[in-house]
Design an enzyme around this catalytic site. Structure first.
Site, short mmCIF file in Angstrom:
data_model
loop_
_atom_site.label_atom_id
_atom_site.label_comp_id
_atom_site.label_asym_id
_atom_site.label_seq_id
_atom_site.Cartn_x
_atom_site.Cartn_y
_atom_site.Cartn_z
N LYS A 21 0.79 -0.80 0.12
CA LYS A 21 0.15 -0.15 -0.15
C LYS A 21 0.86 1.00 0.19
O LYS A 21 0.05 2.28 -0.97
CB LYS A 21 -0.78 -0.10 1.00
CG LYS A 21 -1.88 -1.19 1.37
CD LYS A 21 -3.00 -1.30 2.59
CE LYS A 21 -2.24 -0.80 3.94
NZ LYS A 21 -1.45 -2.16 3.84
N ARG A 37 -9.15 1.56 8.74
CA ARG A 37 -8.23 -0.40 9.70
C ARG A 37 -10.18 -0.79 10.47
O ARG A 37 -9.43 -1.82 10.51
CB ARG A 37 -7.36 -0.20 10.56
CG ARG A 37 -6.66 -0.18 9.32
CD ARG A 37 -5.05 -0.38 10.48
NE ARG A 37 -3.86 -0.96 9.88
CZ ARG A 37 -3.22 -0.40 9.62
NH1 ARG A 37 -3.06 1.22 9.08
NH2 ARG A 37 -1.83 -0.44 9.43
N ARG A 41 11.72 -6.30 5.85
CA ARG A 41 11.00 -5.20 5.28
C ARG A 41 12.70 -3.88 6.28
O ARG A 41 12.49 -4.23 6.91
CB ARG A 41 10.31 -5.19 5.78
CG ARG A 41 9.91 -2.98 5.19
CD ARG A 41 8.18 -2.28 5.18
NE ARG A 41 7.49 -3.06 6.05
CZ ARG A 41 5.92 -3.13 6.46
NH1 ARG A 41 5.26 -2.07 4.99
NH2 ARG A 41 5.89 -3.02 7.63
N ARG A 54 11.77 -1.21 10.61
CA ARG A 54 10.98 -1.19 11.70
C ARG A 54 10.59 -1.51 13.09
O ARG A 54 10.65 -3.05 13.19
CB ARG A 54 9.43 -0.75 11.04
CG ARG A 54 9.02 0.04 10.25
CD ARG A 54 7.58 0.07 9.42
NE ARG A 54 6.18 -0.13 10.33
CZ ARG A 54 5.13 0.19 9.53
NH1 ARG A 54 5.12 0.69 8.48
NH2 ARG A 54 4.29 -0.57 10.68
N ARG A 104 -0.37 -8.31 14.14
CA ARG A 104 -1.04 -7.28 13.24
C ARG A 104 -2.08 -8.03 12.08
O ARG A 104 -2.71 -7.25 11.36
CB ARG A 104 0.27 -6.82 12.78
CG ARG A 104 0.67 -5.49 13.45
CD ARG A 104 2.25 -4.93 13.20
NE ARG A 104 2.36 -4.45 11.66
CZ ARG A 104 2.93 -4.37 11.40
NH1 ARG A 104 4.10 -4.96 11.73
NH2 ARG A 104 3.24 -3.90 10.30
P1 AMP Z 1 1.18 0.73 9.49
O1 AMP Z 1 1.86 2.03 8.74
O2 AMP Z 1 0.14 1.15 7.88
O3 AMP Z 1 1.40 -0.34 8.61
O4 AMP Z 1 1.20 1.31 10.84
C1 AMP Z 1 1.25 1.07 11.29
C2 AMP Z 1 0.55 0.80 13.36
O5 AMP Z 1 0.35 1.87 13.51
C3 AMP Z 1 -0.11 -0.16 12.91
O6 AMP Z 1 0.05 -1.24 13.25
C4 AMP Z 1 -1.68 0.73 14.12
O7 AMP Z 1 -1.06 0.24 15.04
C5 AMP Z 1 -1.40 1.52 13.57
N1 AMP Z 1 -2.71 2.69 13.04
C6 AMP Z 1 -1.98 3.19 11.77
N2 AMP Z 1 -2.72 3.42 11.15
C7 AMP Z 1 -4.24 2.87 12.02
C8 AMP Z 1 -5.29 2.85 11.93
N3 AMP Z 1 -6.28 3.92 10.57
N4 AMP Z 1 -6.10 2.51 12.92
C9 AMP Z 1 -5.57 2.33 14.32
N5 AMP Z 1 -4.24 2.15 14.37
C10 AMP Z 1 -3.67 2.71 13.08
#
Ligand code: AMP
Length: 220
Positions: free
Chosen positions: A17, A93, A130, A163, A174
């Site tokens: 994404k 999400r 990653r 990360r 996750r």
């Molecule tokens: P990402 O970089 O999109 O993988 O997001 C990393 C982390 O941020 C996720 O595992 C969640 O803990 C938090 N996060 C990101 N976007 C959301 C969302 N829309 N709702 C809830 N938690 C989020």
């Protein structure tokens, strides 16, 4: 239609994404909003909100809906960064976030929801390998394809790191959360007659990008 498109990218962590969102934002001249990037930036700044979000993120849990929606509403307010076209990456999400998004969209709904489909076994492999640039999260490397000097981003000079939530435990947590909370969003959009397209997320980045553009151009 001359309006800039309003796009949502759905898909498991590691489906691509972030990579595709950066390219789509450039292609359609729209804003890119990654809620994960936003939370990480706030965490680094040490704001109260960022530190709260970090606790959830490091465990591989979702940040609570009310915190997420507060941020999104600000971005979508008239004159906000998302007032026109946008690509949402990592949001919504949960079903509650998808419902809340419909309400704050000021009557002009999402043009297309793209679901990037990649099997779980492949994303586990991708996430474990990653490495990301701390300056631009869209600059993504892997353990087997690192930047030229091993730790400095070839594109922008940022530091390239793993990360904190790309550990085996957090990855599995996750992905379980994705299955439980995020997958049902597809049914939500389907039952609300929003154009929802599933795109094969396997293959070269360019190929996946071309598939996304074809799908978007077909609805615009
Ligand atoms: P990402 O970089 O999109 O993988 O997001 C990393 C982390 O941020 C996720 O595992 C969640 O803990 C938090 N996060 C990101 N976007 C959301 C969302 N829309 N709702 C809830 N938690 C989020």
């Amino acid at each position: 239609m001359n309006l800039r498109p309003r796009l949502v990218l759905l898909g498991k962590q590691g489906a691509g994404k972030g990579t595709q969102a950066v390219r789509l934002a450039a292609q359609y001249d729209i804003a890119h909003l990654s809620t994960g990037d936003l939370f990480r930036a706030q965490g680094k700044l040490g704001t109260e909100f960022g530190l709260k979000a970090k606790q959830y993120m490091d465990n591989g849990d979702l940040v609570p809906d009310e915190i997420v929606m507060g941020v999104i509403e600000e971005c979508l307010a008239p004159g906000g960064t998302l007032a026109e076209g946008f690509v949402l990456d990592g949001f919504p999400r949960t079903r509650a976030q998808a419902e809340a998004l419909e309400i704050v969209l000021d009557g002009r709904p999402i043009d297309i929801v793209i679901h990037l489909d990649v099997p779980r076994a492949i994303v586990v492999e991708r996430l474990s390998e990653r490495r990301v640039c701390v300056k631009n999260s869209g600059h993504i490397y892997s353990f087997s394809k690192p930047p030229a000097d091993g730790h400095t981003c070839d594109k922008c000079g940022g530091e390239v790191v793993q990360r904190e939530d790309d550990t085996p435990e957090a990855i599995n947590r996750r992905l379980d959360t994705y299955e439980r909370d995020t997958r049902p969003i597809r049914e939500f959009y389907g039952s609300n007659d929003r154009p929802l397209v599933t795109i094969d997320g396997l293959g070269e980045t360019d190929e996946v990008f071309a598939r996304c553009c074809d799908a978007i151009d077909a609805v615009l």
